[in-house]
Design an enzyme around this catalytic site. Structure first.
Site, PDB file in Angstrom:
ATOM      1  N   GLU A 183       0.219   5.219   0.697  1.00 33.95           N
ATOM      2  CA  GLU A 183      -0.736   6.239   1.146  1.00 33.95           C
ATOM      3  C   GLU A 183      -0.331   7.628   0.660  1.00 33.95           C
ATOM      4  OE1 GLU A 183      -1.202   5.538   5.376  1.00 33.95           O
ATOM      5  OE2 GLU A 183      -2.369   3.715   4.972  1.00 33.95           O
TER       6      GLU A 183
ATOM      7  N   CYS B 295     -10.272  -5.353   0.308  1.00 35.35           N
ATOM      8  CA  CYS B 295     -11.430  -4.456   0.394  1.00 35.35           C
ATOM      9  C   CYS B 295     -12.312  -4.679  -0.843  1.00 35.35           C
ATOM     10  CB  CYS B 295     -10.965  -3.001   0.494  1.00 35.35           C
ATOM     11  SG  CYS B 295     -10.293  -2.340  -1.044  1.00 35.35           S
TER      12      CYS B 295
ATOM     13  N   CYS C  50      -4.042   0.502  -2.518  1.00 31.78           N
ATOM     14  CA  CYS C  50      -3.905  -0.740  -1.753  1.00 31.78           C
ATOM     15  C   CYS C  50      -2.776  -1.608  -2.317  1.00 31.78           C
ATOM     16  CB  CYS C  50      -5.206  -1.535  -1.798  1.00 31.78           C
ATOM     17  SG  CYS C  50      -6.537  -0.842  -0.799  1.00 31.78           S
TER      18      CYS C  50
ATOM     19  N   CYS D 293     -10.766  -3.711  -4.111  1.00 32.87           N
ATOM     20  CA  CYS D 293      -9.727  -4.649  -4.579  1.00 32.87           C
ATOM     21  C   CYS D 293     -10.328  -5.962  -5.065  1.00 32.87           C
ATOM     22  CB  CYS D 293      -8.693  -4.902  -3.487  1.00 32.87           C
ATOM     23  SG  CYS D 293      -7.604  -3.481  -3.264  1.00 32.87           S
TER      24      CYS D 293
ATOM     25  N   GLU E 172      -2.922  -4.720  -3.113  1.00 32.91           N
ATOM     26  CA  GLU E 172      -3.397  -5.548  -4.233  1.00 32.91           C
ATOM     27  C   GLU E 172      -3.321  -4.761  -5.541  1.00 32.91           C
ATOM     28  OE1 GLU E 172      -4.820  -4.955  -1.316  1.00 32.91           O
ATOM     29  OE2 GLU E 172      -6.215  -6.525  -0.719  1.00 32.91           O
TER      30      GLU E 172
ATOM     31  N   ASN F  99       0.830  -1.205   0.000  1.00 33.83           N
ATOM     32  CA  ASN F  99       0.000   0.000   0.000  1.00 33.83           C
ATOM     33  C   ASN F  99       0.866   1.255   0.000  1.00 33.83           C
ATOM     34  OD1 ASN F  99       0.605  -0.868   2.671  1.00 33.83           O
ATOM     35  ND2 ASN F  99      -1.087   0.289   3.547  1.00 33.83           N
TER      36      ASN F  99
END
Ligand code: THU
Length: 131
Positions: A45, A86, A54, A89, A56, A43
């Site tokens: 940010e 999530c 993310c 994803c 993924e 990830n």
């Protein structure tokens, strides 16, 4: 080393590179493609929170950049009980996976749970028929 152990090791190592100064929640991901190749992501940010991506998504972007499009297995790792992709994803994984694609959830020590994409997303939006 078997392929699942390799997925675990790659995701665990990549997780350490996660850029997560806002949530302090580092996530790693590793993909095994149908051609037997591996791709990783973590990830990333951003001070503008919605810009964050993310793990993924990072692994999928690496796979596409590497010229591949078929996810056979994906492993997600975080320092929590059982990390699951999530909803966003899951839709991304569905684009390049199939109903039997394996989704492994791991903590920092071991795989906790393995489910199929169908278990996690029984129905999803698609424009093209599944191959
Ligand atoms: N995160 C992932 O990388 N993958 C998921 O499937 C769930 C959440 C990241 C996004 C954010 O950087 C941090 O975890 C906390 O939500």
């Amino acid at each position: 080393m078997d392929t699942v152990s390799k997925l675990f090791d790659l995701a665990k190592k990549t997780r350490l590179n996660a850029y997560a100064p806002y949530s302090n929640f580092k996530v790693g991901a590793a993909i095994l493609t149908s051609n037997g190749r591996f791709y990783t992501g973590c990830n990333v940010e951003n001070a503008s929170y919605p810009c964050g991506t993310c793990a993924e998504a990072g692994a999928i972007a690496a796979m596409i950049a590497g010229g591949e499009t078929k996810i056979a297995e994906i492993l997600i790792i975080a320092d929590t009980k059982c990390i699951l992709p999530c909803g966003n994803c899951l839709q991304k994984i569905a684009e390049f996976g199939h109903e039997d694609t394996l989704v492994h959830s791991a903590d920092t020590q071991k795989i906790i749970k393995t489910q199929t994409l169908k278990d996690l997303l029984p129905q999803s939006f698609a424009l093209k028929e599944e191959e």
